[in-house]
Scaffold this active site. Structure first.
Site, PDB file in Angstrom:
ATOM      1  CG  HIS A 152      50.885  44.005  45.649  1.00 60.68           C
ATOM      2  ND1 HIS A 152      51.653  44.267  44.741  1.00 60.68           N
ATOM      3  CD2 HIS A 152      49.959  45.105  45.728  1.00 60.68           C
ATOM      4  CE1 HIS A 152      51.530  45.640  44.080  1.00 60.68           C
ATOM      5  NE2 HIS A 152      50.648  46.100  44.761  1.00 60.68           N
TER       6      HIS A 152
ATOM      7  CE  LYS B  78      38.783  35.932  47.448  1.00 65.31           C
ATOM      8  NZ  LYS B  78      39.938  36.227  48.137  1.00 65.31           N
TER       9      LYS B  78
ATOM     10  CE1 TYR C 166      41.022  41.505  46.108  1.00 62.66           C
ATOM     11  CE2 TYR C 166      43.488  41.368  46.700  1.00 62.66           C
ATOM     12  CZ  TYR C 166      42.635  41.718  45.664  1.00 62.66           C
ATOM     13  OH  TYR C 166      42.731  41.918  44.232  1.00 62.66           O
TER      14      TYR C 166
ATOM     15  CE1 TYR D 210      40.912  44.668  43.577  1.00 63.86           C
ATOM     16  CE2 TYR D 210      39.089  43.972  42.018  1.00 63.86           C
ATOM     17  CZ  TYR D 210      40.234  43.686  42.747  1.00 63.86           C
ATOM     18  OH  TYR D 210      40.765  42.610  42.816  1.00 63.86           O
TER      19      TYR D 210
ATOM     20  N   PRO E  86      34.961  37.720  38.349  1.00 63.05           N
ATOM     21  CG  PRO E  86      35.687  38.867  36.653  1.00 63.05           C
ATOM     22  CD  PRO E  86      34.734  38.168  36.973  1.00 63.05           C
TER      23      PRO E  86
HETATM   24  C1  PHB Z   1      44.074  40.398  36.895  1.00 64.41           C
HETATM   25  O1  PHB Z   1      45.176  40.754  37.205  1.00 64.41           O
HETATM   26  O2  PHB Z   1      43.676  40.089  35.805  1.00 64.41           O
HETATM   27  C2  PHB Z   1      43.007  40.485  38.185  1.00 64.41           C
HETATM   28  C3  PHB Z   1      43.357  41.032  39.142  1.00 64.41           C
HETATM   29  C4  PHB Z   1      42.104  41.039  39.989  1.00 64.41           C
HETATM   30  C5  PHB Z   1      41.013  40.739  39.939  1.00 64.41           C
HETATM   31  C6  PHB Z   1      40.701  40.209  38.603  1.00 64.41           C
HETATM   32  C7  PHB Z   1      41.845  40.163  37.722  1.00 64.41           C
HETATM   33  O3  PHB Z   1      39.874  40.928  40.791  1.00 64.41           O
END
Ligand code: PHB
Ligand code: APR
Length: 396
Positions: free
Chosen positions: A72, A299, A387, A203, A295
Site C-alpha cells: 500500500h 505499531k 507511519y 482513519y 492500535p
Molecule cells: C487493522 O487492519 O486491523 C488495523 C489497521 C490500522 C490500524 C489498526 C488496525 O491503525
C-alpha cells in the site's frame, strides 16, 4: 533439559526470535501458556512497516505474505465535513507498507517452526525464572508445569516474549523497573465483515467519535469505532454498528460500505505503556512484555519485530565471538525505536479521537492540526515517515 535461550511466549515476538536465532545456529526452547489453537485464533492489526517486511523477507518468512499481502502506498485521513487526504508514503519516501494480518503471520511462524522441528511447549503453566539477575556465577534456568509434570530448562539467556500479562517483566525487581503509562478514556470496537474494503486504510475524526476502515483481503474488511470504556460487545448488535460506522465516515465513503452480517466483534481498551530497562541480567524483554501502544497506527507487531531484530543480532554476536557489546546496548537501542512509535501512536490517537473531557479550545487545536496536515506537504512527509516506520539501526 538444557538449551541456549529459553523463550517465554509463542506470540509473534517469541516465534520470530526462535526462527532468527535458529538461522544463526543458536538453539532455543519456546514455552507458551495457551494452546496453539488459541494463539492462532487471536485477531490483531494488519499493517506491516517496510522494515518489518524486510526482516520477514530476510528470514525466509515472506513466501505467503508476498502472494497474499497487499502493498500500500499511503493511508487516508478524513474528518467531519471536509475532503479527505492521503498521507502518501510511497511518494514521500519511496516506501510502501504491507497489509497482511497478524493472524496470518502467526500461522506462517508456526509453520516455519514445525518445518525446522523447533521445540514449542504449549499449555505450560507456572513458568518461573531463576538466577536471571546476572550476578557473578548465576546460572539461569526456567521452571514450569506441563501435563501435571514439573519441568526445568537450564539456559544461558531468557527472552521474555510473553506479552503484557506475562511473567517476565514482573521477574525484574520493582526497584529496577520504571514504568510509564497512559490510559485513554475509550476503547475500540473491532469488527470483521465479508465486504469489499474501501480503497485505502482510512482513519476518520468525527464528532461522534473515531472510526477506521482497514482490510485483510479484497473480500474481507476490518472496521473499528471508538466506544466508551464501559460498553460491551452485546451493546453493539449489527443493526446498531453499521449505521454508527457509516455516520462517522464522509457520505461518499459511507455509501461504498456494504452492510452484511459481521463475523467477529471485540472491544479493546487503549493504552500506552513502556517498562524500562528492557534487559535485566540474563533476561531480555521483547514486544508487548515491555511495551503497549494504542492500535492507532498499528505499531504493536512492528515494535515486536524491531526488538527481536536487535536481540537476535546481539545474541548471535555473543555466541559467535563472545562479544557482549550489542547485548549491553540492547535496551537503549530497542527503547529508541519503542519511544518513537509510542510517541507516534499517542500522537495519532490524540489527533483522531474525541476525548470526553476536551475543551472547545483543545477541539479547535485538533481541527487545525488536521487542517495543517492536509495542506502541508512537509507535515505529511513527517507523518508518512512515522507511519511507514523508521529505519532500523543497522547492527552490522
Ligand atoms: C487493522 O487492519 O486491523 C488495523 C489497521 C490500522 C490500524 C489498526 C488496525 O491503525
Ligand atoms: N508463560 C508462558 N507464556 C505466556 C505467559 C506465561 N506466563 N504469559 C503470556 N504468555 C504467552 C501468551 O499466551 C501469548 O501467546 O505469551 C504470548 C505473548 O504474545 P503476544 O501477546 O502476541 O505478544 P508479542 O509476541 O509481544 O506480540 C506483539 O502482538 O500482542 C500483539 O498487539 C500486539 O501486535 C502486537 C504483537
Amino acid at each position: 533439559m538444557k538449551t541456549q535461550v529459553v523463550i517465554v511466549g509463542a506470540g509473534p515476538a517469541g516465534l520470530l526470535l526462535s526462527e532468527i536465532l535458529h538461522r544463526h545456529g543458536v538453539e532455543s526452547i519456546v514455552l507458551e501458556r495457551s494452546s496453539r489453537e488459541h494463539v492462532l485464533a487471536r485477531i490483531r492489526a494488519g499493517v506491516l512497516e517496510s522494515t518489518t517486511v524486510d526482516v520477514l523477507r530476510e528470514n525466509g518468512l515472506s513466501t505467503r505474505m508476498d502472494v497474499e499481502g497487499h502493498p500500500h502506498d499511503g493511508m487516508r485521513i478524513a474528518w467531519a465535513g471536509r475532503d479527505s487526504f492521503l498521507v502518501d508514503t510511497y511518494q514521500t519516501l519511496g516506501r510502501r507498507f504491507m497489509v497482511y494480518g497478524q493472524t496470518a503471520i502467526q500461522e506462517d511462524l508456526f509453520a516455519a517452526a514445525d518445518r525446522r522441528g523447533q521445540a514449542v511447549l504449549t499449555e505450560v503453566s507456572d513458568v518461573l525464572l531463576h538466577q536471571h539477575d546476572g550476578a557473578p556465577g548465576a546460572k539461569p534456568y526456567v521452571t514450569y508445569v506441563r501435563d501435571g509434570q514439573a519441568g526445568r530448562i537450564d539456559c544461558d539467556f531468557i527472552a521474555g516474549c510473553d506479552g503484557f500479562h506475562g511473567v517476565s517483566r514482573r521477574s525484574i525487581p520493582e526497584a529496577v523497573r520504571r514504568e510509564y503509562e497512559k490510559v485513554y478514556p475509550f476503547g475500540w470496537l473491532g469488527v470483521m465483515a465479508r465486504v469489499k474494503p474501501l480503497p485505502d486504510i482510512t482513519y476518520v475524526n468525527n464528532p461522534r467519535g473515531f472510526a477506521l476502515a482497514s482490510y485483510r483481503n479484497q473480500q474481507l474488511s476490518r472496521f473499528y469505532i471508538q466506544v466508551p470504556l464501559d460498553h460491551k460487545v452485546e451493546d453493539w448488535p449489527d443493526d446498531r454498528f453499521w449505521p454508527e460506522l457509516k455516520a462517522r465516515f464522509p457520505a461518499e465513503m459511507a455509501a461504498a460500505i456494504t452492510e452484511t452480517d459481521t463475523i467477529e466483534k471485540s472491544i479493546a481498551p487503549l493504552r500506552s505503556f513502556v517498562s524500562e530497562p528492557m534487559r535485566y541480567g540474563a533476561l531480555f524483554l521483547c514486544g508487548d512484555a515491555a511495551h503497549i501502544v494504542p492500535p492507532t497506527g498499528a505499531k504493536g507487531l512492528n515494535l515486536a519485530v524491531s526488538d527481536v531484530y536487535y536481540l537476535s543480532k546481539a545474541l548471535a554476536r555473543w555466541y559467535r565471538s563472545g562479544d557482549a557489546v550489542w547485548l549491553d546496548g540492547y535496551s537503549a537501542t530497542a527503547l529508541r525505536r519503542v519511544w518513537s512509535s509510542v510517541r507516534t501512536s499517542w500522537y495519532l490517537t490524540t489527533l483522531l479521537h474525541r476525548f470526553p473531557d476536551t475543551s472547545e479550545f483543545d477541539q479547535k487545536a485538533q481541527e487545525y492540526e488536521l487542517d495543517y496536515l492536509k495542506h502541508s506537504a512537509r507535515a505529511q512527509a513527517a507523518l508518512a515517515e512515522q507511519y511507514a516506520g523508521l529505519a532500523l539501526e543497522k547492527a552490522d
